[in-house]
Design an enzyme around this catalytic site. Sequence first.
Site, PDB file in Angstrom:
ATOM      1  N   TYR A 135      14.553  60.240 120.569  1.00  0.00           N
ATOM      2  CA  TYR A 135      14.437  61.193 121.562  1.00  0.00           C
ATOM      3  C   TYR A 135      13.094  61.212 122.280  1.00  0.00           C
ATOM      4  CZ  TYR A 135      18.648  63.079 119.050  1.00  0.00           C
ATOM      5  OH  TYR A 135      19.780  63.054 118.299  1.00  0.00           O
TER       6      TYR A 135
ATOM      7  N   HIS B   5      31.390  66.336 117.197  1.00  0.00           N
ATOM      8  CA  HIS B   5      30.659  65.120 117.424  1.00  0.00           C
ATOM      9  C   HIS B   5      30.548  64.077 116.549  1.00  0.00           C
ATOM     10  CE1 HIS B   5      27.138  63.333 119.249  1.00  0.00           C
ATOM     11  NE2 HIS B   5      26.434  63.234 118.155  1.00  0.00           N
TER      12      HIS B   5
ATOM     13  N   ASP C  74      26.553  58.047 118.887  1.00  0.00           N
ATOM     14  CA  ASP C  74      25.490  58.843 119.035  1.00  0.00           C
ATOM     15  C   ASP C  74      24.376  58.065 119.609  1.00  0.00           C
ATOM     16  OD1 ASP C  74      24.093  61.645 118.694  1.00  0.00           O
ATOM     17  OD2 ASP C  74      22.965  60.548 117.552  1.00  0.00           O
TER      18      ASP C  74
END
Length: 321
Positions: A235, A300, A105
């Site tokens: 982010y 994921h 990730d």
Amino acid sequence: MEGIEHRTITVNGINMHIAEKGKGPIILFLHGFPELWYSWRHQILHAAARGYHAVAPDLRGYGCTTGAPAADHSKFTVLHVVGDLVALIDAIAPDSHQVFVVGHDWGAQMAWYLCLFRPDRVRALVNLSVHFIPRNPSMKPVEMLRGLYGDDHYICRFQEPGDIEAEFAQIGVRRVVEKFLTYHDPAQFSFPKGKGFGNSPDTPVVLPLWLSKEDVDYYVSKFEQTGFTGGINYYRAFDLNWELTAPWTGSQVKVPAKFIVGDLDLVYNIPGVKEYIHDGGFKKDVPLLDEVVVMEGVGHFINQERPDEISEHILDFFKKF
């Protein structure tokens, strides 16, 4: 957990907590969101039992790592995080200079940048879930995602400081952690404003076999202390990273690499990603890419969902070097 030791190292102006076990060549494990060193618990034990020194930090803004200003997302760029990692390698590998690296990730994103900026420090790389993403000089990443998926896409929702934190506070830390870690869908994760996760807050989250209540308890205990802002700042720095990495447009990652992804991973199912990975683009940008493994029926959080297989894949690759 079974002899895993913990310490704090001062690196790049922050106090980085690491979990470690074993002696031998160092493997540096880098986690993603919303995770911690704990995401690598299985791989740490596996690697240590086979003659490696496994090291897994809480990255900047996470867990027991302190000193990064959570209120300022501009302090969470790839240059800051790679700076942390280089300083950490200096501290834990003063003699060997190079380490093996495994990322997942955001940890995978940072591992790609570590290899791009400082290939001299990485012996070989295994990355999970997030492929190398070459810089598109004509479009910022958040703009691209908003164009594909609209304003409700979770990364777009994460951009406004304080906004998503307020919603998460209403939902509760445990439910946020459970909903993220149990997401097992190739569709993109959307988070319409004011609608929570789209179902009743009273609806229990059914944990998969690979994620115990005790596992969730550990994540919850740390995020209750820190909040989610540190992790969300990665982010928020997406577009700033795009600006800062302009000098590396078109650059190749020249470190031996292996990539593993689940076929149900939401990143793998972004339009154009499969073609990039399998039709030559990935190999062009990462010329020493040795192997791509696609695991069927896997989502994921691949290193936790299939811990034994991932551990074997990692060491099968590193033993070549």
